[in-house]
Design an enzyme around this catalytic site. Structure first.
Site, PDB file in Angstrom:
ATOM      1  N   GLU A 117       0.544  -1.229  -0.086  1.00 35.88           N
ATOM      2  CA  GLU A 117      -0.031  -0.142   0.535  1.00 35.88           C
ATOM      3  C   GLU A 117       0.898   0.720  -0.248  1.00 35.88           C
ATOM      4  O   GLU A 117       1.810   1.254   0.715  1.00 35.88           O
ATOM      5  CB  GLU A 117      -0.745  -0.002   1.094  1.00 35.88           C
ATOM      6  CG  GLU A 117      -1.782   1.035   1.682  1.00 35.88           C
ATOM      7  CD  GLU A 117      -2.223   0.525   2.478  1.00 35.88           C
ATOM      8  OE1 GLU A 117      -3.447   1.498   3.222  1.00 35.88           O
ATOM      9  OE2 GLU A 117      -1.627   0.654   4.428  1.00 35.88           O
TER      10      GLU A 117
ATOM     11  N   LYS B 242      -9.205   2.332  -2.818  1.00 38.14           N
ATOM     12  CA  LYS B 242      -9.968   1.726  -1.234  1.00 38.14           C
ATOM     13  C   LYS B 242     -11.509   2.209  -1.171  1.00 38.14           C
ATOM     14  O   LYS B 242     -11.663   3.395  -1.423  1.00 38.14           O
ATOM     15  CB  LYS B 242      -9.007   2.034  -0.363  1.00 38.14           C
ATOM     16  CG  LYS B 242      -9.444   1.205   1.023  1.00 38.14           C
ATOM     17  CD  LYS B 242      -7.771   1.609   1.654  1.00 38.14           C
ATOM     18  CE  LYS B 242      -8.564   1.116   2.871  1.00 38.14           C
ATOM     19  NZ  LYS B 242      -7.421   1.163   4.294  1.00 38.14           N
TER      20      LYS B 242
ATOM     21  N   CYS C  89      -5.162  -2.952   3.083  1.00 33.76           N
ATOM     22  CA  CYS C  89      -5.173  -3.126   4.515  1.00 33.76           C
ATOM     23  C   CYS C  89      -5.868  -3.577   5.481  1.00 33.76           C
ATOM     24  O   CYS C  89      -6.373  -4.879   5.016  1.00 33.76           O
ATOM     25  CB  CYS C  89      -4.410  -1.850   4.757  1.00 33.76           C
ATOM     26  SG  CYS C  89      -3.252  -1.170   6.524  1.00 33.76           S
TER      27      CYS C  89
END
Length: 532
Positions: A287, A348, A398
């Site tokens: 990330e 995301k 994540c």
């Protein structure tokens, strides 16, 4: 809550003595029960990774159920639950202090307070709600001890855990089910998911709480555990296409250096070198491996990467923030193939409060922590996967792999290719060398179990790993080292029952248990025999 009136025997002198002791018991426990709950909660952290003592999760919950069964009312039960939930989450996510104090710059007292408030809100309050409601309902229904332990407590506990997964965007870290990624109950994960495992473990805990008075529920619990072992041998998905070679990069860039202006060029050079070192069907970075917006990169950086991919026939999943205009940027994964063209893009969707989006009225707190790129734009709930030869790669960034129902929804959605491999890109350097690293790996393993698909993990400091479709770690880099994990990975197609229905099975089962408790209460109500 009734005593065991279903035992069917008249009171004797010995029975009267036992009843008197039982009546004195709750009064004697009132003062120490919350302390026992707090200790049980703190001890519960050892049931999860990296320790993995999964029976401890059942044992501590059985103790808490026993305390609730002996409590004087719903208020004392709620206090026991609050202590247990607070101790559980405070011990389990104490590493948040590292990100807030050492990397965010909050004063130590404020960071401790913030962790404590989070543990109270997302741990203590939901455990209090679940156990307090269970005790109140048991009293209202006049439930026997058996009904309370085997129906009401497991159901209310599961609904409380499920609610923690979506309230205020959710924080289901260290949910009960994760403790069982290696235990017998793991076999049920493709059927009912992590909340289903929470319900099953609560049923086992309830049966233990009835010992030694009643042994049949405990025997049934053993059969339940045995069923989980048998289910581990069932293949819910099947291999799809040819395997692909992967290289997962772990840059091990210290968090305090990652966004430092004087280190930016070194970071760009590091990942350019790691990406181009060797070819692979899929190369994945962590990330925000590139800590600059796409608009801030040197003009030739991405074209040079693309040229290297063209020469080697490789695909690249690159963690990078992408700008869509002034003040609008997303935490993204860009996918590049050897053929060039417009890059694949995944943004995301499930953002972290305070770290990736600013809740109303909380800007002052976020500004105190000086978090770079702290207000991302949210991506769509459903996004297509990235094609790499015969396989389709679905990224999650994540914290997103904490929400199994969202990954399941993407796999089950029509109108787009079905992903065959999951890819998590993360930067857990925020939390230092703590138990957050193995805990996050355990979460990824549960997603693999639920979906019947391998999960690749490319992280900055760990745990970079290849998790098989059976939830087992097939290969892993040592945390806090710089390196590349090379492996060959087989994709899987098809849908597990959990992928089709998500958390509905666990929630429906919990509601069904409450319905059974209500029916049992009606049958035991005064005058029920006459009315029949």
């Amino acid at each position: 809550m009734q005593g065991e009136s279903d035992a069917g025997s008249r009171p004797t002198r010995a029975g009267a003595s036992a009843q008197a002791a039982a009546a004195a018991g709750p009064a004697a426990l009132t003062r120490v029960a919350p302390l026992l709950g707090l200790a049980a909660g703190a001890l519960n952290v050892f049931a999860f990774a990296p320790f993995g003592w999964w029976p401890l999760q059942i044992a501590t919950l059985a103790l808490v159920f026993l305390l609730v069964l002996g409590s004087s009312g719903w208020r004392s039960a709620a206090l026991i639950g609050a202590a247990y939930g607070f101790g559980w989450l405070a011990a389990g996510v104490h590493w948040l202090y590292i990100s807030m104090h050492f990397h965010g710059g909050l004063p130590a007292w404020m960071a401790v307070l913030a962790v404590g408030l989070l543990a109270l809100l997302m741990g203590g309050s939901f455990a209090a709600l679940g156990l307090g409601a269970a005790r109140a309902l048991a009293g209202r229904l006049g439930a026997t001890r058996s009904v309370a332990a085997l129906l009401i407590l497991p159901a209310c506990w599961t609904l409380a855990e499920w609610s923690r997964g979506w309230f205020l965007t959710g924080f289901p870290w260290l949910g009960s089910g994760y403790a069982h990624s290696d235990g017998p109950l793991a076999g049920y994960a493709p059927l009912v998911g992590v909340y289903g495992l929470a319900l099953l473990s609560a049923l086992v805990a309830g049966s233990i709480a009835l010992l030694p008075r009643q042994r049949m529920p405990a025997l049934a619990a053993l059969l339940l555990l045995g069923g989980g072992v048998a289910l581990k041998g069932v293949a819910w998905t099947e291999p799809h296409g040819a395997p692909v070679s992967v290289r997962l990069l772990q840059g091990n860039v210290p968090q305090e250096m990652k966004f430092a202006p004087e280190q930016i060029q070194a970071g760009l050079a590091l990942y350019f070198e790691m990406v181009t070192a060797q070819p692979a069907d899929l190369i994945a970075t962590p990330e925000t491996a590139i800590p600059l917006l796409t608009t801030q990169l040197p003009p030739d950086y991405l074209p040079m990467l693309q040229d290297a991919l063209r020469r080697t026939g490789s695909h690249l999943a690159l963690g990078i923030p992408v700008s869509d205009g002034p003040g609008q940027y997303a935490n993204s994964v860009l996918g590049f193939g050897p053929q060039g063209g417009v890059p694949y893009r995944y943004d995301k969707h499930h953002l972290v409060p305070f770290g990736e989006f600013i809740p109303p009225g909380a800007r002052w707190f976020v500004e105190m922590m000086r978090i770079p790129l702290g207000d991302f734009r949210r991506g769509a709930a459903l996004q297509p996967p990235f094609q790499v030869r015969d396989q389709w790669i679905l990224p999650n960034v994540c914290y997103e792999d904490l929400f199994g129902e969202e990954i399941a929804a993407q796999l089950a959605a029509g109108g787009m290719p079905q992903a065959t491999i999951l890819l998590n890109v993360s930067n857990i350097a925020w939390f230092g060398d703590s138990i957050a690293v193995p805990q996050h790996l355990q979460i990824s393993r549960m997603r693999a179990l639920e979906t019947g698909r391998p999960m690749l993990r490319a992280t900055n400091t760990g745990a970079t790993a290849v998790v098989g479709a059976d939830g087992r770690v097939q290969a892993q880099l040592a945390p806090f080292t710089r390196g590349t994990l090379a492996a060959t990975v087989q994709g899987y197609g098809g849908l597990t029952p959990y992928t089709r229905i998500g958390n509905a099975a666990a929630v429906a089962a919990a509601l069904a248990l409450l319905a059974l408790a209500w029916i049992a209460g009606r049958r035991n109500a005064p005058g029920a025999t006459k009315s029949r």
